[in-house]
Design an enzyme around this catalytic site. Structure first.
Site, PDB file in Angstrom:
ATOM      1  N   CYS A 257       0.821  -1.225   0.000  1.00 41.53           N
ATOM      2  CA  CYS A 257       0.000   0.000   0.000  1.00 41.53           C
ATOM      3  C   CYS A 257       0.849   1.266   0.000  1.00 41.53           C
ATOM      4  O   CYS A 257       0.357   2.338  -0.347  1.00 41.53           O
ATOM      5  CB  CYS A 257      -0.926   0.007   1.207  1.00 41.53           C
TER       6      CYS A 257
ATOM      7  N   HIS B 263      -3.456   7.167   2.119  1.00 47.71           N
ATOM      8  CA  HIS B 263      -3.811   5.852   1.579  1.00 47.71           C
ATOM      9  C   HIS B 263      -5.220   5.501   2.071  1.00 47.71           C
ATOM     10  O   HIS B 263      -5.544   5.654   3.250  1.00 47.71           O
ATOM     11  CB  HIS B 263      -2.801   4.806   2.055  1.00 47.71           C
TER      12      HIS B 263
ATOM     13  N   ASN C   4     -10.229  -0.595  -0.759  1.00 49.37           N
ATOM     14  CA  ASN C   4      -8.789  -0.432  -0.607  1.00 49.37           C
ATOM     15  C   ASN C   4      -8.112  -0.946  -1.881  1.00 49.37           C
ATOM     16  O   ASN C   4      -8.211  -2.129  -2.193  1.00 49.37           O
ATOM     17  CB  ASN C   4      -8.340  -1.239   0.620  1.00 49.37           C
TER      18      ASN C   4
HETATM   19  N1  ACO Z   1     -18.904  -8.983   8.034  1.00 47.69           N
HETATM   20  C1  ACO Z   1     -19.466  -9.238   9.223  1.00 47.69           C
HETATM   21  N2  ACO Z   1     -18.769  -9.567  10.314  1.00 47.69           N
HETATM   22  C2  ACO Z   1     -17.435  -9.647  10.197  1.00 47.69           C
HETATM   23  C3  ACO Z   1     -16.782  -9.410   8.979  1.00 47.69           C
HETATM   24  C4  ACO Z   1     -17.569  -9.070   7.856  1.00 47.69           C
HETATM   25  N3  ACO Z   1     -17.033  -8.798   6.649  1.00 47.69           N
HETATM   26  N4  ACO Z   1     -15.449  -9.558   9.162  1.00 47.69           N
HETATM   27  C5  ACO Z   1     -15.279  -9.889  10.459  1.00 47.69           C
HETATM   28  N5  ACO Z   1     -16.477  -9.943  11.069  1.00 47.69           N
HETATM   29  C6  ACO Z   1     -16.766 -10.275  12.463  1.00 47.69           C
HETATM   30  C7  ACO Z   1     -15.720 -11.186  13.069  1.00 47.69           C
HETATM   31  O1  ACO Z   1     -15.977 -12.534  12.767  1.00 47.69           O
HETATM   32  C8  ACO Z   1     -15.896 -10.913  14.532  1.00 47.69           C
HETATM   33  O2  ACO Z   1     -17.017 -11.596  15.013  1.00 47.69           O
HETATM   34  P1  ACO Z   1     -17.008 -12.262  16.483  1.00 47.69           P
HETATM   35  O3  ACO Z   1     -16.839 -11.097  17.416  1.00 47.69           O
HETATM   36  O4  ACO Z   1     -18.329 -12.925  16.552  1.00 47.69           O
HETATM   37  O5  ACO Z   1     -15.839 -13.179  16.497  1.00 47.69           O
HETATM   38  C9  ACO Z   1     -16.235  -9.422  14.556  1.00 47.69           C
HETATM   39  O6  ACO Z   1     -16.687  -9.082  13.236  1.00 47.69           O
HETATM   40  C10 ACO Z   1     -15.053  -8.573  14.892  1.00 47.69           C
HETATM   41  O7  ACO Z   1     -13.949  -9.026  14.096  1.00 47.69           O
HETATM   42  P2  ACO Z   1     -12.614  -8.282  14.063  1.00 47.69           P
HETATM   43  O8  ACO Z   1     -11.656  -8.918  13.103  1.00 47.69           O
HETATM   44  O9  ACO Z   1     -12.164  -8.097  15.484  1.00 47.69           O
HETATM   45  O10 ACO Z   1     -13.106  -6.962  13.411  1.00 47.69           O
HETATM   46  P3  ACO Z   1     -12.602  -5.514  13.685  1.00 47.69           P
HETATM   47  O11 ACO Z   1     -13.543  -4.813  14.562  1.00 47.69           O
HETATM   48  O12 ACO Z   1     -11.156  -5.515  14.038  1.00 47.69           O
HETATM   49  O13 ACO Z   1     -12.745  -4.904  12.241  1.00 47.69           O
HETATM   50  C11 ACO Z   1     -11.337  -4.361  10.407  1.00 47.69           C
HETATM   51  C12 ACO Z   1     -12.034  -5.464  11.147  1.00 47.69           C
HETATM   52  C13 ACO Z   1     -12.377  -3.445   9.799  1.00 47.69           C
HETATM   53  C14 ACO Z   1     -10.494  -4.939   9.287  1.00 47.69           C
HETATM   54  C15 ACO Z   1     -10.486  -3.614  11.445  1.00 47.69           C
HETATM   55  O14 ACO Z   1      -9.605  -4.485  12.104  1.00 47.69           O
HETATM   56  C16 ACO Z   1      -9.688  -2.543  10.858  1.00 47.69           C
HETATM   57  O15 ACO Z   1     -10.195  -1.479  10.598  1.00 47.69           O
HETATM   58  N6  ACO Z   1      -8.374  -2.789  10.634  1.00 47.69           N
HETATM   59  C17 ACO Z   1      -7.500  -1.876  10.036  1.00 47.69           C
HETATM   60  C18 ACO Z   1      -6.865  -2.536   8.924  1.00 47.69           C
HETATM   61  C19 ACO Z   1      -7.416  -2.161   7.609  1.00 47.69           C
HETATM   62  O16 ACO Z   1      -8.058  -1.178   7.379  1.00 47.69           O
HETATM   63  N7  ACO Z   1      -7.082  -3.004   6.700  1.00 47.69           N
HETATM   64  C20 ACO Z   1      -7.399  -2.723   5.374  1.00 47.69           C
HETATM   65  C21 ACO Z   1      -6.301  -3.093   4.510  1.00 47.69           C
HETATM   66  S1  ACO Z   1      -4.776  -2.875   5.154  1.00 47.69           S
HETATM   67  C22 ACO Z   1      -4.070  -1.539   4.537  1.00 47.69           C
HETATM   68  O17 ACO Z   1      -4.302  -1.100   3.457  1.00 47.69           O
HETATM   69  C23 ACO Z   1      -3.111  -0.900   5.404  1.00 47.69           C
END
Ligand code: ACO
Length: 315
Positions: free
Chosen positions: A113, A241, A271
């Protein structure tokens, strides 16, 4: 003093739109979860288009907007990890497709990225030694090919696109003052490659990425300002980004950046990794939000734990 200015930018996203509702039909997810956690509503996926097609469209637009002919380009760099071939590289396919001269220095860079930042910094350095002072710098990714559809935490995030910028080197221009970092982390966020025992796929530990990003972003912004001797008020526009709307919102709040000085298009494209920064540059020029003399701060972070920032001026 010597450096580069941006003369024009272009972008391309394939026509096939994939909405959150479309994803609900194939994985256990929903629009409310995706929108509230990431800000994404749609993303574009290639069907017939190749990676080279996306690069060509974005580069042609950038050249037209810059008013620069292919034979004026001395350096062409594509930031990518998802090109059509491992060899030839994407930049030399572009050399062929656009008719760049065959002594143009053409190669690809992979810094996920943050790739566009690594590429534009490299172009700045190489153009100083090039007989032709214009460079073509792209970020282009076909991430739909690397999605793990069994992993709902990542499959909703990514889209395909290309962004391009034409830059000009001049000994009178200010340097980008780029600050670039990497830590070679192969656990937090990445894509397995052809030498790996697992199939080529995106993997991510989302919460770790979130924590990394909210520290890395302000730290490299501060470093870029210090290196260039500028303050936050000297920046006309902030180009982040587009990984996640919440990461951008945190940076904006920390620096009290007003709404008219930053932009988000993650809602439309998801993304797009290395493509996201030049995509924003291109849309900003289309919207007239930046123009001659605008100073923009580019901020990248992501896969493999690479991150950085740079200050670029529009010609
Ligand atoms: N739809 C519905 N539920 C989902 C999904 C989905 N697509 N994905 C995960 N879940 C559920 C999980 O199973 C979990 O359920 P549980 O509590 O019953 O086990 C719950 O949501 C929470 O899961 P987490 O992985 O803890 O989700 P989180 O709140 O961390 O959100 C996310 C995930 C949005 C990716 C977050 O971690 C984030 O914003 N990370 C930053 C990284 C990022 O933006 N990455 C993008 C690409 S990286 C880059 O370009 C740098």
């Amino acid at each position: 003093m010597s450096g580069i200015k941006i003369c024009g930018a272009g972008h391309y996203a394939p026509p096939k739109l994939v909405s959150n509702a479309d994803l609900e039909k194939i994985v256990d997810t929903n629009d409310e979860w995706i929108t509230s956690r990431t800000g994404i509503k749609t993303r574009h996926h290639c069907v017939e288009e190749t990676h080279s097609d996306m690069c060509r469209h974005a580069a042609q637009t950038a050249l037209e907007r810059a008013g620069i002919k292919p034979e004026e380009i001395g350096v062409c760099i594509v930031a990518t990890f998802s090109s059509d071939f491992l060899s030839p590289n994407a930049a030399s396919l572009l050399q062929r497709d656009l008719g760049l001269l065959n002594d143009t220095v053409c190669f690809d860079i992979n810094a996920a990225c943050s790739g566009f930042l690594f590429a534009i910094h490299t172009a700045e350095c190489l153009l100083a030694a090039s007989p032709r002072k214009y460079g073509l710098v792209l970020g282009a990714e076909m991430l739909s090919r690397f999605i793990n559809w069994e992993d709902r935490g990542t499959c909703v995030l990514f889209g395909d696109a290309a962004g391009a910028a034409v830059v000009e080197w001049n000994e009178e221009y200010e340097s980008l003052g780029a600050v670039l970092h990497c830590e070679g982390d192969s656990e937090m966020l990445g894509v397995t490659g052809s030498g790996h025992k697992a199939p080529p796929q995106i993997f991510m530990q989302g919460q770790q990425v979130f924590k990394f990003a909210v520290n890395a972003v302000p730290s490299c912004m501060d470093q870029a300002l210090t290196r260039s001797g500028k303050t936050i008020d000297d920046v006309d526009f902030f180009v982040f980004h587009q990984a996640n709307t919440r990461i951008i919102d945190l940076a904006v709040r920390k620096y009290h950046i007003p709404e008219e000085k930053y932009y988000k298009n993650i809602e439309k494209y998801g993304n797009t990794s290395a493509a996201s920064i030049p995509m924003v540059l291109s849309e900003l020029t289309e919207l007239g939000k930046v123009g001659p003399g605008s100073r923009v701060m580019l901020v990248g972070f992501g896969g493999g734990r690479a991150w950085g920032a740079a200050l670029a001026e529009f010609k």
